[in-house]
Design a protein around this motif. Structure first.
Motif, PDB file in Angstrom:
ATOM      1  N   VAL A   1       0.849  -1.198   0.000  1.00 35.21           N
ATOM      2  CA  VAL A   1       0.000   0.000   0.000  1.00 35.21           C
ATOM      3  C   VAL A   1       0.879   1.239   0.000  1.00 35.21           C
ATOM      4  CG1 VAL A   1      -1.756   1.274   1.303  1.00 35.21           C
ATOM      5  CG2 VAL A   1      -1.793  -1.236   1.301  1.00 35.21           C
ATOM      6  N   MET A   2       0.518   2.198  -0.840  1.00 34.26           N
ATOM      7  CA  MET A   2       1.170   3.507  -0.847  1.00 34.26           C
ATOM      8  C   MET A   2       0.195   4.486  -0.192  1.00 34.26           C
ATOM      9  SD  MET A   2       2.388   5.835  -4.093  1.00 34.26           S
ATOM     10  CE  MET A   2       0.723   5.928  -4.722  1.00 34.26           C
ATOM     11  N   TYR A   3       0.679   5.280   0.765  1.00 36.37           N
ATOM     12  CA  TYR A   3      -0.191   6.254   1.410  1.00 36.37           C
ATOM     13  C   TYR A   3      -0.573   7.335   0.409  1.00 36.37           C
ATOM     14  CZ  TYR A   3       2.156   4.243   5.512  1.00 36.37           C
ATOM     15  OH  TYR A   3       2.692   3.395   6.445  1.00 36.37           O
ATOM     16  N   THR A   4      -1.848   7.693   0.406  1.00 34.58           N
ATOM     17  CA  THR A   4      -2.329   8.783  -0.443  1.00 34.58           C
ATOM     18  C   THR A   4      -2.698  10.001   0.390  1.00 34.58           C
ATOM     19  OG1 THR A   4      -4.562   7.852  -0.403  1.00 34.58           O
ATOM     20  CG2 THR A   4      -3.148   7.260  -2.277  1.00 34.58           C
ATOM     21  N   GLN A   5      -3.023   9.780   1.665  1.00 32.06           N
ATOM     22  CA  GLN A   5      -3.353  10.866   2.592  1.00 32.06           C
ATOM     23  C   GLN A   5      -2.702  10.549   3.935  1.00 32.06           C
ATOM     24  OE1 GLN A   5      -5.840  13.514   2.303  1.00 32.06           O
ATOM     25  NE2 GLN A   5      -5.897  13.141   0.106  1.00 32.06           N
ATOM     26  N   ILE A   6      -1.843  11.449   4.394  1.00 32.12           N
ATOM     27  CA  ILE A   6      -1.220  11.304   5.708  1.00 32.12           C
ATOM     28  C   ILE A   6      -0.906  12.697   6.236  1.00 32.12           C
ATOM     29  CG2 ILE A   6       1.067  10.961   4.682  1.00 32.12           C
ATOM     30  CD1 ILE A   6       1.733   9.165   7.130  1.00 32.12           C
ATOM     31  N   ARG A   7      -1.215  12.928   7.487  1.00 35.40           N
ATOM     32  CA  ARG A   7      -0.875  14.220   8.085  1.00 35.40           C
ATOM     33  C   ARG A   7       0.642  14.334   8.203  1.00 35.40           C
ATOM     34  NH1 ARG A   7      -3.176  16.459  13.021  1.00 35.40           N
ATOM     35  NH2 ARG A   7      -1.664  15.096  13.955  1.00 35.40           N
ATOM     36  N   GLU A   8       1.159  15.517   8.038  1.00 32.55           N
ATOM     37  CA  GLU A   8       2.602  15.752   8.136  1.00 32.55           C
ATOM     38  C   GLU A   8       3.145  15.307   9.494  1.00 32.55           C
ATOM     39  OE1 GLU A   8       5.659  19.516   8.059  1.00 32.55           O
ATOM     40  OE2 GLU A   8       3.873  19.620   6.791  1.00 32.55           O
ATOM     41  N   GLU A   9       2.401  15.606  10.571  1.00 34.46           N
ATOM     42  CA  GLU A   9       2.826  15.221  11.913  1.00 34.46           C
ATOM     43  C   GLU A   9       2.909  13.707  12.059  1.00 34.46           C
ATOM     44  OE1 GLU A   9       0.273  17.172  11.142  1.00 34.46           O
ATOM     45  OE2 GLU A   9       0.308  19.004  12.319  1.00 34.46           O
ATOM     46  N   ASP A  10       1.965  13.005  11.439  1.00 34.08           N
ATOM     47  CA  ASP A  10       1.975  11.546  11.510  1.00 34.08           C
ATOM     48  C   ASP A  10       3.104  10.952  10.682  1.00 34.08           C
ATOM     49  OD1 ASP A  10      -0.168  11.532  13.246  1.00 34.08           O
ATOM     50  OD2 ASP A  10      -1.658  11.285  11.655  1.00 34.08           O
ATOM     51  N   GLN A  11       3.409  11.590   9.563  1.00 29.43           N
ATOM     52  CA  GLN A  11       4.540  11.127   8.765  1.00 29.43           C
ATOM     53  C   GLN A  11       5.842  11.294   9.559  1.00 29.43           C
ATOM     54  OE1 GLN A  11       5.342  13.017   4.882  1.00 29.43           O
ATOM     55  NE2 GLN A  11       5.378  10.922   4.072  1.00 29.43           N
ATOM     56  N   GLU A  12       5.955  12.376  10.311  1.00 25.16           N
ATOM     57  CA  GLU A  12       7.122  12.572  11.170  1.00 25.16           C
ATOM     58  C   GLU A  12       7.199  11.497  12.252  1.00 25.16           C
ATOM     59  OE1 GLU A  12       7.324  16.605  12.626  1.00 25.16           O
ATOM     60  OE2 GLU A  12       7.118  17.420  10.602  1.00 25.16           O
ATOM     61  N   LEU A  13       6.039  11.134  12.841  1.00 23.15           N
ATOM     62  CA  LEU A  13       6.021  10.051  13.825  1.00 23.15           C
ATOM     63  C   LEU A  13       6.467   8.734  13.192  1.00 23.15           C
ATOM     64  CD1 LEU A  13       2.725  10.723  15.816  1.00 23.15           C
ATOM     65  CD2 LEU A  13       5.057  10.868  16.689  1.00 23.15           C
ATOM     66  N   LEU A  14       6.014   8.477  11.972  1.00 25.21           N
ATOM     67  CA  LEU A  14       6.434   7.254  11.276  1.00 25.21           C
ATOM     68  C   LEU A  14       7.937   7.257  11.020  1.00 25.21           C
ATOM     69  CD1 LEU A  14       3.540   6.674   8.730  1.00 25.21           C
ATOM     70  CD2 LEU A  14       4.415   4.998  10.359  1.00 25.21           C
ATOM     71  N   ILE A  15       8.465   8.393  10.612  1.00 27.64           N
ATOM     72  CA  ILE A  15       9.912   8.501  10.370  1.00 27.64           C
ATOM     73  C   ILE A  15      10.671   8.215  11.662  1.00 27.64           C
ATOM     74  CG2 ILE A  15      11.781  10.115   9.830  1.00 27.64           C
ATOM     75  CD1 ILE A  15       9.785  11.417   7.789  1.00 27.64           C
ATOM     76  N   LYS A  16      10.243   8.818  12.774  1.00 24.76           N
ATOM     77  CA  LYS A  16      10.899   8.568  14.065  1.00 24.76           C
ATOM     78  C   LYS A  16      10.823   7.092  14.439  1.00 24.76           C
ATOM     79  CE  LYS A  16      10.032  13.095  16.084  1.00 24.76           C
ATOM     80  NZ  LYS A  16       9.319  13.826  17.127  1.00 24.76           N
ATOM     81  N   HIS A  17       9.663   6.505  14.231  1.00 27.12           N
ATOM     82  CA  HIS A  17       9.474   5.094  14.562  1.00 27.12           C
ATOM     83  C   HIS A  17      10.424   4.216  13.740  1.00 27.12           C
ATOM     84  CE1 HIS A  17       7.330   1.443  15.742  1.00 27.12           C
ATOM     85  NE2 HIS A  17       7.420   1.090  14.473  1.00 27.12           N
ATOM     86  N   VAL A  18      10.497   4.483  12.440  1.00 25.70           N
ATOM     87  CA  VAL A  18      11.367   3.698  11.553  1.00 25.70           C
ATOM     88  C   VAL A  18      12.832   3.868  11.946  1.00 25.70           C
ATOM     89  CG1 VAL A  18      12.208   3.503   9.169  1.00 25.70           C
ATOM     90  CG2 VAL A  18       9.743   3.599   9.628  1.00 25.70           C
TER      91      VAL A  18
END
Length: 195
Positions: free
Chosen positions: A159-176
């Protein structure tokens, strides 16, 4: 399609175990975006807000620790209490079960997971994810870009994200990044143990 592929490759990917739930959504719902789902003013944005506040509080506490080391210990206890309460609030009305985890390949641009049901290419999904390392419950919209049969009755869904909040993308980056760091430390420890 080339731009979507380049965007996906821009982010690190890790194999991880997270809680995951999804629903099929129609094209109209996907086009309306996360704002129409009530997402922006819900329990999903709580994790991003708490993460920002925790970073600010930690910066302040590090200065106070120089005066009295017990301040930092008090902060950690209070932060843990807030996180427990936040988790309880986040999961009200959510389809995610924090104890029901599955293996995924995760990045800030998309994910892949296994399941027993095939999904059509181009199918729109509303995906809820719980990331234990950041205590985040995240809702994204995504599109199925690949569905590959790997065994009888088992499929890998990409799955490719089509809608994601910027703040949530930052949380995902931190998690990764945290997961990568943990995997590198474990790998280094294993190499040293074998030597």
């Amino acid at each position: 399609m080339l731009n979507a592929t380049a965007d996906r490759r821009r982010f690190f990917r890790v194999d991880d175990t997270i809680s995951l739930s999804y629903q099929l959504i129609d094209e109209n719902t996907a086009a309306q975006g996360l704002k129409s789902s009530g997402y922006m003013n819900s329990e999903y944005s709580l994790a991003a807000t708490l993460d920002v506040l925790s970073q600010e509080a930690m910066r302040i506490m590090q200065h106070l620790e120089k005066q009295n080391s017990e301040f930092l210990e008090l902060y950690k206890v209070l932060d843990a209490k807030i996180n427990v309460m936040a988790q309880a609030v986040m999961f009200v009305g959510s389809n995610v079960n924090a104890q029901d985890c599955q293996d995924v390949n995760l990045s800030a641009a998309g994910l892949a997971f296994q399941q027993h049901t095939a999904l059509e290419l181009g199918q729109n999904l509303a995906i809820e994810m719980y990331l234990p390392s950041t205590l985040a419950l995240i809702l994204v919209y995504g599109k199925v870009i690949n569905c590959q049969a790997i065994d009888a009755g088992q499929y890998v869904i990409s799955v490719m994200y089509t809608q994601i909040r910027e703040e949530d993308q930052e949380l995902l980056i931190k998690h990764v990044v945290r997961k990568q760091w943990q995997q590198l430390r474990e790998s280094k420890s294993n190499v040293q143990a074998e030597a």
